[in-house]
Design a protein around this motif. Structure first.
Motif, short mmCIF file in Angstrom:
data_model
loop_
_atom_site.label_atom_id
_atom_site.label_comp_id
_atom_site.label_asym_id
_atom_site.label_seq_id
_atom_site.Cartn_x
_atom_site.Cartn_y
_atom_site.Cartn_z
N ALA A 1 13.13 1.04 10.94
CA ALA A 1 13.94 -0.12 10.56
C ALA A 1 13.74 -0.35 9.05
CB ALA A 1 13.47 -1.34 11.34
N ALA A 2 14.45 -1.32 8.49
CA ALA A 2 14.28 -1.65 7.05
C ALA A 2 12.98 -2.44 6.93
CB ALA A 2 15.47 -2.45 6.55
N ILE A 3 11.88 -1.74 7.16
CA ILE A 3 10.62 -2.42 7.43
C ILE A 3 10.03 -3.10 6.20
CG2 ILE A 3 9.20 -0.32 7.20
CD1 ILE A 3 8.78 -3.22 9.75
N LYS A 4 10.28 -2.53 5.01
CA LYS A 4 9.73 -3.16 3.82
C LYS A 4 10.39 -4.53 3.60
CE LYS A 4 8.80 -1.79 -0.87
NZ LYS A 4 9.11 -0.75 -1.85
N GLU A 5 11.70 -4.56 3.78
CA GLU A 5 12.44 -5.81 3.60
C GLU A 5 12.06 -6.82 4.69
OE1 GLU A 5 13.64 -2.77 3.46
OE2 GLU A 5 14.61 -2.60 1.50
N ILE A 6 11.85 -6.32 5.90
CA ILE A 6 11.45 -7.21 7.00
C ILE A 6 10.06 -7.78 6.71
CG2 ILE A 6 10.82 -7.26 9.47
CD1 ILE A 6 13.17 -5.24 9.90
N ALA A 7 9.17 -6.94 6.21
CA ALA A 7 7.81 -7.41 5.88
C ALA A 7 7.89 -8.48 4.79
CB ALA A 7 6.95 -6.24 5.42
N GLN A 8 8.80 -8.28 3.81
CA GLN A 8 8.94 -9.28 2.74
C GLN A 8 9.43 -10.62 3.30
OE1 GLN A 8 11.44 -6.99 0.15
NE2 GLN A 8 9.69 -6.06 -0.93
N LEU A 9 10.40 -10.54 4.23
CA LEU A 9 10.91 -11.78 4.84
C LEU A 9 9.80 -12.49 5.63
CD1 LEU A 9 14.48 -10.79 6.13
CD2 LEU A 9 13.91 -12.41 4.30
N CYS A 10 9.01 -11.71 6.36
CA CYS A 10 7.91 -12.30 7.14
C CYS A 10 6.93 -13.01 6.21
CB CYS A 10 7.18 -11.23 7.96
SG CYS A 10 8.16 -10.68 9.36
N GLN A 11 6.66 -12.37 5.08
CA GLN A 11 5.73 -12.97 4.11
C GLN A 11 6.33 -14.27 3.54
OE1 GLN A 11 4.56 -10.28 1.04
NE2 GLN A 11 2.45 -11.02 1.15
N LYS A 12 7.60 -14.21 3.19
CA LYS A 12 8.28 -15.38 2.60
C LYS A 12 8.24 -16.58 3.54
CE LYS A 12 12.86 -16.59 0.78
NZ LYS A 12 14.23 -16.07 0.59
N TYR A 13 8.42 -16.34 4.83
CA TYR A 13 8.52 -17.45 5.78
C TYR A 13 7.24 -17.64 6.60
CZ TYR A 13 13.43 -17.63 4.57
OH TYR A 13 14.61 -17.77 3.87
N GLY A 14 6.17 -16.92 6.26
CA GLY A 14 4.88 -17.14 6.91
C GLY A 14 4.85 -16.74 8.38
N ALA A 15 5.50 -15.64 8.72
CA ALA A 15 5.46 -15.16 10.12
C ALA A 15 4.66 -13.85 10.17
CB ALA A 15 6.88 -14.91 10.63
N PHE A 16 3.91 -13.67 11.25
CA PHE A 16 3.20 -12.40 11.45
C PHE A 16 4.22 -11.31 11.78
CE2 PHE A 16 -0.05 -15.49 13.06
CZ PHE A 16 -0.99 -15.27 12.07
N LEU A 17 3.95 -10.09 11.29
CA LEU A 17 4.84 -8.96 11.61
C LEU A 17 4.13 -8.01 12.58
CD1 LEU A 17 7.31 -7.12 11.29
CD2 LEU A 17 6.30 -6.26 9.16
N ILE A 18 4.76 -7.79 13.73
CA ILE A 18 4.27 -6.80 14.71
C ILE A 18 5.34 -5.73 14.82
CG2 ILE A 18 3.62 -6.42 17.13
CD1 ILE A 18 2.97 -9.50 17.21
N GLU A 19 4.95 -4.46 14.62
CA GLU A 19 5.94 -3.37 14.69
C GLU A 19 5.87 -2.69 16.06
OE1 GLU A 19 4.36 -1.91 10.64
OE2 GLU A 19 6.21 -0.80 11.05
N ASP A 20 6.99 -2.70 16.74
CA ASP A 20 7.11 -1.92 17.97
C ASP A 20 7.55 -0.51 17.54
OD1 ASP A 20 7.73 -0.63 20.26
OD2 ASP A 20 8.76 -2.32 21.21
N ALA A 21 6.53 0.31 17.28
CA ALA A 21 6.79 1.70 16.86
C ALA A 21 6.58 2.63 18.06
CB ALA A 21 5.87 2.06 15.70
N ALA A 22 6.82 2.08 19.27
CA ALA A 22 6.62 2.86 20.50
C ALA A 22 7.34 4.20 20.44
CB ALA A 22 7.11 2.06 21.71
N GLU A 23 8.54 4.18 19.84
CA GLU A 23 9.39 5.38 19.84
C GLU A 23 9.27 6.17 18.55
OE1 GLU A 23 13.24 3.56 20.38
OE2 GLU A 23 12.80 2.93 22.44
N SER A 24 8.55 5.64 17.56
CA SER A 24 8.71 6.19 16.20
C SER A 24 7.42 6.77 15.61
CB SER A 24 9.27 5.10 15.27
OG SER A 24 8.30 4.11 15.03
N LEU A 25 6.53 7.25 16.45
CA LEU A 25 5.31 7.89 15.92
C LEU A 25 5.71 9.02 14.95
CD1 LEU A 25 2.19 8.21 16.07
CD2 LEU A 25 2.57 9.86 17.91
N GLY A 26 5.18 8.96 13.74
CA GLY A 26 5.48 10.01 12.77
C GLY A 26 6.65 9.69 11.85
N ALA A 27 7.40 8.62 12.15
CA ALA A 27 8.52 8.23 11.26
C ALA A 27 7.94 7.49 10.05
CB ALA A 27 9.50 7.34 12.00
N VAL A 28 8.55 7.71 8.90
CA VAL A 28 8.04 7.07 7.68
C VAL A 28 9.15 6.32 6.93
CG1 VAL A 28 6.10 8.65 7.28
CG2 VAL A 28 8.37 9.25 6.41
#
Ligand SMILES: Cc1ncc(COP(=O)(O)O)c(C=O)c1O
Length: 361
Positions: A134-161
């Motif tokens: 996913a657009a994870i860097k941007e999502i992480a920035q939004l989580c930081q901006k609004y004070g939410a914890f980020l949990i990544e469901d990378a169940a399907e994406s082992l090895g994706a970068v």
């Protein structure tokens, strides 16, 4: 079935390692292979901490529990995903807020920001869909901006970068699945990764019934779960981790074979710029009815699957808030997951594509 969607593919070393586990009599949860498996996942993904578990679902549950997410808390979650991204929110009696996809198929950043502005969201669970980041860097920035914890469901994406950093390592927690149809399998299993030592220690304690340390007897100040992976299954995991690069290369080759064969009749799942997915499943949209293709393949003993039915369309979720424009409704209506097992050869893909082409005339 003659061809399955994504069946297990052993490296050949699994039985040797299982025998080693039997010879040492560690036929138990925990044991040397569990540690080796955790070390292998850490070394590959560069995650600071890793905890081997019986499933990725249990990992998401432990993430929420250790973060103190409970009754009345709101958790934003990808709508276009498998139910296991969401059900741990319900285990904790918290409230899911469903976030749609955009035309990348991944979580829609505008819908997420809209939800973060309007609701008091404590955590965001984002799925890296079908092995792509996913657009994870941007999502992480939004989580930081609004004070939410980020949990990544990378169940399907082992090895994706994403920008060479592994999916699963951007948030406070990430999970990988090793169930039977994932890119690697331990028959059933998951790994929770994280960056916070104390939270990971707490997750470890909760995963083994929350026993307090320093007592001869079992002392409990809270309750936990029986979520750990057995030493035998971890032995399979160690052997599987050794071939991850090979499996990713093959999955990506299979994707390119489908692209070459179906270029005129299918639109394939895109990849977010600056990212590289593992192409766990090749997925595509078709002009013709995907259920007709699904049935035609089934008749020939070939397994395919409609794309995830979005959570906001599920009867279970009818009362939960939804943010988005219904982009994932369209993907669900038009898309199909194609057989993507790493034992498949080009001639198998050609046979599958021939059936698809006949349905698309
Ligand atoms: C997106 C997603 N999340 C979570 C899971 C759950 O993983 P597990 O079966 O290891 O609990 C899966 C797969 O099963 C999945 O595809």
């Amino acid at each position: 079935m003659k061809i399955y969607l994504s069946p297990p593919h052993m490296s050949g070393k699994e039985l040797d390692y299982i025998k080693e586990a039997f010879d040492s009599n560690y036929i138990a949860p925990l044991g040397p292979f569990v540690e080796k498996f955790e070390e292998a996942v850490k070394a590959y993904t560069k995650a600071p901490y890793a905890l081997a578990l019986c499933s990725a679902t249990s990992g998401i549950h432990l993430a929420l529990r250790t973060l103190g997410i409970k009754e009345k808390a709101k958790v934003a979650v990808s709508s276009f995903t498998f139910i296991a991204s969401l059900s741990p929110i319900l285990y904790q009696k918290a409230t899911p807020v469903l976030i749609d996809s955009d035309n990348s198929w991944q979580m829609d950043l505008n819908a997420l920001e809209d939800a973060l502005k309007k609701e008091r969201i404590k955590a965001v669970i984002v799925t890296h869909l079908y092995g792509q980041s996913a657009a994870i860097k941007e999502i992480a920035q939004l989580c930081q901006k609004y004070g939410a914890f980020l949990i990544e469901d990378a169940a399907e994406s082992l090895g994706a970068v994403y920008e060479k950093q592994h999916t699963g390592t951007f948030g406070i927690f990430g999970v990988y699945s090793f169930n039977g149809n994932k890119i690697l399998t331990t028959s059933g299993g998951g790994v929770l990764v994280g960056e916070d030592e104390k939270l990971m220690q707490l997750a470890r304690k909760l995963s083994t019934q929350a026993k307090e340390e320093g007592f001869a007897w079992y002392e409990h100040t809270t309750y936990g779960y029986n979520y750990r992976l057995s030493n035998i299954l971890a032995a399979i995991g160690v052997a599987q981790m050794e071939v991850l690069d090979k499996r990713i290369a093959k999955k990506r080759r299979i994707f390119s074979w489908y692209q070459e064969e179906l270029t005129d009749i299918a639109t394939f799942m895109p990849q977010i710029p600056n990212s590289q997915g593992n192409r766990w499943l090749t997925t595509a949209l078709f002009e013709s009815d995907p259920l007709k293709i699904y049935e035609a393949l089934k008749k020939e003993g070939i397994e395919s699957r409609p794309l995830w039915k979005p959570m906001h369309l599920q009867p279970l979720c009818k009362d939960f808030a939804f943010y988005g424009k219904g982009e994932s409704d369209k993907l669900f209506a038009k898309g199909l997951c194609l057989p993507s097992g790493t034992q498949l050869e080009r001639k198998d893909i050609q046979e599958i594509c021939q059936i698809i082409k006949e349905q698309s005339c």
